[in-house]
Design an enzyme around this catalytic site. Sequence first.
Site, mmCIF file in Angstrom:
data_model
loop_
_atom_site.group_PDB
_atom_site.id
_atom_site.type_symbol
_atom_site.label_atom_id
_atom_site.label_comp_id
_atom_site.label_asym_id
_atom_site.label_seq_id
_atom_site.Cartn_x
_atom_site.Cartn_y
_atom_site.Cartn_z
ATOM 1 N N HIS A 122 0.815 -1.213 0.000
ATOM 2 C CA HIS A 122 0.000 0.000 0.000
ATOM 3 C C HIS A 122 0.853 1.270 0.000
ATOM 4 O O HIS A 122 0.381 2.319 -0.426
ATOM 5 C CB HIS A 122 -0.990 -0.056 1.176
ATOM 6 C CG HIS A 122 -1.987 -1.176 1.022
ATOM 7 N ND1 HIS A 122 -2.450 -1.913 2.077
ATOM 8 C CD2 HIS A 122 -2.584 -1.694 -0.099
ATOM 9 C CE1 HIS A 122 -3.310 -2.838 1.623
ATOM 10 N NE2 HIS A 122 -3.390 -2.716 0.312
ATOM 11 N N HIS A 131 -8.196 -8.061 -7.719
ATOM 12 C CA HIS A 131 -8.467 -8.900 -6.546
ATOM 13 C C HIS A 131 -8.659 -7.956 -5.366
ATOM 14 O O HIS A 131 -7.726 -7.665 -4.621
ATOM 15 C CB HIS A 131 -7.306 -9.854 -6.278
ATOM 16 C CG HIS A 131 -7.068 -10.846 -7.371
ATOM 17 N ND1 HIS A 131 -6.537 -10.502 -8.597
ATOM 18 C CD2 HIS A 131 -7.297 -12.192 -7.427
ATOM 19 C CE1 HIS A 131 -6.453 -11.585 -9.355
ATOM 20 N NE2 HIS A 131 -6.910 -12.626 -8.671
ATOM 21 N N SER A 136 -6.983 -2.061 -0.261
ATOM 22 C CA SER A 136 -6.583 -1.249 -1.420
ATOM 23 C C SER A 136 -7.756 -0.458 -2.027
ATOM 24 O O SER A 136 -7.589 0.732 -2.350
ATOM 25 C CB SER A 136 -5.906 -2.117 -2.480
ATOM 26 O OG SER A 136 -6.672 -3.270 -2.778
ATOM 27 N N GLU A 141 -13.924 -8.756 -7.395
ATOM 28 C CA GLU A 141 -13.758 -9.680 -6.266
ATOM 29 C C GLU A 141 -14.657 -10.879 -6.541
ATOM 30 O O GLU A 141 -15.848 -10.729 -6.769
ATOM 31 C CB GLU A 141 -14.124 -8.982 -4.944
ATOM 32 C CG GLU A 141 -14.213 -9.887 -3.735
ATOM 33 C CD GLU A 141 -12.964 -10.724 -3.441
ATOM 34 O OE1 GLU A 141 -11.853 -10.167 -3.397
ATOM 35 O OE2 GLU A 141 -13.113 -11.949 -3.273
ATOM 36 N N GLY A 146 -11.107 -11.573 -11.669
ATOM 37 C CA GLY A 146 -10.400 -10.343 -12.020
ATOM 38 C C GLY A 146 -9.573 -10.469 -13.279
ATOM 39 O O GLY A 146 -9.417 -9.496 -14.030
ATOM 40 N N ASP A 162 -3.394 -8.416 -7.249
ATOM 41 C CA ASP A 162 -3.007 -8.785 -5.873
ATOM 42 C C ASP A 162 -3.730 -10.070 -5.466
ATOM 43 O O ASP A 162 -4.581 -10.075 -4.583
ATOM 44 C CB ASP A 162 -3.388 -7.617 -4.949
ATOM 45 C CG ASP A 162 -3.055 -7.904 -3.495
ATOM 46 O OD1 ASP A 162 -2.171 -8.735 -3.233
ATOM 47 O OD2 ASP A 162 -3.695 -7.291 -2.617
#
Length: 290
Positions: free
Chosen positions: A18, A41, A100, A118, A144, A164
Amino acid sequence: MNYRHAYHAGNFADVLKHTVLLALIEAMQAKPTPFCYIDTHAGSGNYPLDGFEARKTGEHKDGIARLHPAEKVPPLLQRWRTGILKSEDNEQGLKHYPGSPLQVARLLRPDDSAQLCELHTEEASKLRDLFRGNPQVHVHQRDGYEALKALLPPKEKRGLVLIDPPYEAQDAEYKLIEQALKSALLRWPTGVYAVWYPIKLRSQVQPFLRKLQHSGVKRILRAELLVHPDDSPLRLNGSGMVILNAPWNLDDTLREPLRVLASLLSQDRPAEWKLDWLLDEAGSQLNTPS
Ligand code: SAM
């Protein structure tokens, strides 16, 4: 799909991910033209640090809980704490860790937008609830990697894709990422792509990074933070972010924050960090990933 990010939110790997994410968003916002953020993700978006999952692992104690009270941190880390972590959720101390999607949503300008993917039903439902009524943020309950085909290129023609995934099966996940990047780069060669990866055994990561060096993209930057030696396949020893089409000065932006994070997040020995260009502007290979 057993992975739940609530067990890991705010750990040392999230802190690295992050921090790099904020640097990338700020680079996007250095220009006034709008950009699109795509999170392949996304997770559920916000994680209670006093919830069952966070208490069970306590991972955030060696992550965000160390950065949160630290004095004299570099400006990027300071902006992260004040702009993103310090929300109405955290007025009484660090109670929530924003994922995120929420971190980025807090930074969006009126014409910027976000597309969040997601796959897990419950996580997607929480994510949808979090952004209900926010016209800039679009939640998709879908794979994703597949979604990238529909979402790229974004109408803004500028943007950032964060990949991610959970790496439940490491080799298979790397293959999915490679395929997704290959097809995404054909659709949108100028997008910025950031991929998070776990470091358990170093030898598991090297082939992936080497393949990226032949993806046709120029400017590939790698940022890593290792809190344990990379010699055990059983635990998360560190993590990295590799950025394709990285902003040209991203290394300068990240150097001091990474040095400070390495010192704050050290565990049984001083943490190690790496920040290097795997490919430069001319597409020349500057480093063989080690
Ligand atoms: N990016 C989030 C953050 O930084 O706060 C954390 C994401 S977490 C590491 C990975 C998420 O991917 C999990 O919530 C998992 O349910 C979800 N997931 C797993 N496979 C997926 C897929 N094929 N497409 C979209 N989401 C997926």
